[in-house]
Design an enzyme around this catalytic site. Structure first.
Site, PDB file in Angstrom:
ATOM      1  N   SER A 162       1.104  -1.327  -0.038  1.00  0.00           N
ATOM      2  CA  SER A 162       0.062  -0.026   0.084  1.00  0.00           C
ATOM      3  C   SER A 162       0.741   1.110  -0.017  1.00  0.00           C
ATOM      4  CB  SER A 162      -1.065   0.125   1.162  1.00  0.00           C
ATOM      5  OG  SER A 162      -1.406   1.278   1.501  1.00  0.00           O
ATOM      6  N   TYR A 220      -1.304  -0.647  10.561  1.00  0.00           N
ATOM      7  CA  TYR A 220      -1.247  -0.920   9.053  1.00  0.00           C
ATOM      8  C   TYR A 220       0.005  -0.366   8.116  1.00  0.00           C
ATOM      9  CZ  TYR A 220      -3.600  -1.160   4.243  1.00  0.00           C
ATOM     10  OH  TYR A 220      -3.896  -1.300   3.028  1.00  0.00           O
TER      11      TYR A 220
END
Length: 268
Positions: A140, A153
Site C-alpha cells: 500500500s 497498517y
C-alpha cells in the site's frame, strides 16, 4: 507465460480482480481466502465466464495453512504454480500508537505481514527451482506514507515493501520476477471489513468516492508491470506524489501529515 496461479484473499476486492483477470488471460487460478464461501463465489464467477478456478480455505497468518495451500495447488492446478499473489490483508486504524490494543497489532501483523512472509517462504524456493515465475505482494502507499492513526497498517505494509525489495534482489537473474503493489485508495471493502476504530471518517468515504480507482484496473496494471519485470507499482498519481515527497522533503512531509491529521480530527 500462461499463469498457473495462487491468489490469497481472492474472495473480494483486489484479490478477486486479480483472479478474474488471470482467468481472462487464459490462466488457471487457485482462489484462497479465510472465508471459503467468498473464495467459492470468485471461483464460480470465473467458471461461469468460461475460465478455470478452484476455491480453498486458507488463513495466511498460519504457516501450516500456507504449506497446505501449496500442496493443494500441486493437486488441483493443471500445471506447477508459476505465479503467487500475496494479497490477503486487513485494515486497522483510528487510534494513536499507545491507544491501539496489542491485540489489534497482533491481528494485523499476522495477516498483513506474516501472511506475505509465509507466502514468500513457501513459494519462492519452488519458483526459483523452476527457473521462472512471478510473485506479486500487495502492499500500500501506507508503506511509505506513514499517515497518523494507522500505525499497525503502516508498519505491516512497510514490512511488505521491504520484504519485496529484498526478495527481488535475491531472485535477480533466476527467472523469477517480484512486483510490489502500492496503491492509495482502491474501491474495495478493506475499510469496512477491518478494525477502523471510530468508524470510517466521512472525509475518507468521500475520498474513496472521488479518487478510488477500480480493483480491476489496479490488477490489470500490476500484471502488466510484472510481465515487464517492474518492481514497484504505484498505480495512482497521488501515490507517486507521496513517494516523491517522502524522499525529497521528508521532514516537511511528516509535519504536514501531522497537521492534516489534527485538522481532520478537529472536524470530526
Amino acid at each position: 507465460m500462461q499463469a498457473s496461479a495462487v491468489v490469497t484473499g481472492a474472495g473480494s476486492g483486489i484479490g478477486r480482480a486479480f483472479a478474474e483477470e488471470l482467468a481472462r488471460r487464459g490462466g488457471a487460478v487457485l482462489c484462497s481466502d479465510i472465508n471459503l464461501v467468498s473464495a467459492q463465489e470468485t471461483a464460480d464467477r470465473i467458471e461461469t465466464a468460461g475460465g478455470r478456478a478452484w476455491a480453498v480455505k486458507c488463513d495466511v497468518s498460519v504457516r501450516s495453512d500456507m504449506e497446505a495451500l501449496a500442496e493443494q495447488a500441486d493437486a488441483l492446478l493443471p500445471a506447477p504454480v508459476n505465479l503467487v499473489i500475496n494479497n490477503a490483508g486487513v485494515g486497522v486504524g483510528g487510534k494513536n500508537i499507545g491507544e491501539i490494543s496489542l491485540e489489534d497489532w497482533e491481528w494485523t501483523m499476522g495477516i498483513n505481514l506474516w501472511g506475505v512472509i509465509h507466502g514468500c517462504h513457501v513459494f519462492a524456493p519452488r519458483l526459483k527451482a523452476q527457473g521462472r515465475g512471478g510473485i506479486i505482494n500487495v502492499a500500500s502507499s501506507a508503506s511509505f506514507a506513514a499517515a497518523p492513526l494507522m500505525g499497525p497498517y503502516n508498519v505491516t505494509k512497510a514490512g511488505v515493501l521491504a520484504l519485496s525489495e529484498t526478495l527481488a534482489a535475491e531472485t535477480a537473474g533466476t527467472g523469477v520476477n517480484v512486483t510490489v503493489l502500492c496503491p492509495t485508495v482502491v474501491n474495495t471493502n478493506i475499510f469496512t471489513s477491518g478494525r477502523i476504530h471510530g468508524g470510517i471518517p466521512p472525509v475518507l468515504n468521500r475520498l474513496i468516492e472521488l479518487t478510488g480507482v477500480s480493483a480491476e484496473s489496479v490488477a490489470s496494471t500490476t500484471l502488466k508491470a510484472l510481465d515487464r519485470g517492474q518492481l514497484h507499482v504505484l498505480p495512482q498519481f497521488d501515490a507517486r506524489m507521496i513517494w516523491r515527497a517522502k524522499r525529497y522533503l521528508p521532514a516537511t512531509y511528516t509535519r504536514g501529515a501531522g497537521l492534516l491529521s489534527r485538522l481532520a480530527a478537529a472536524k470530526r
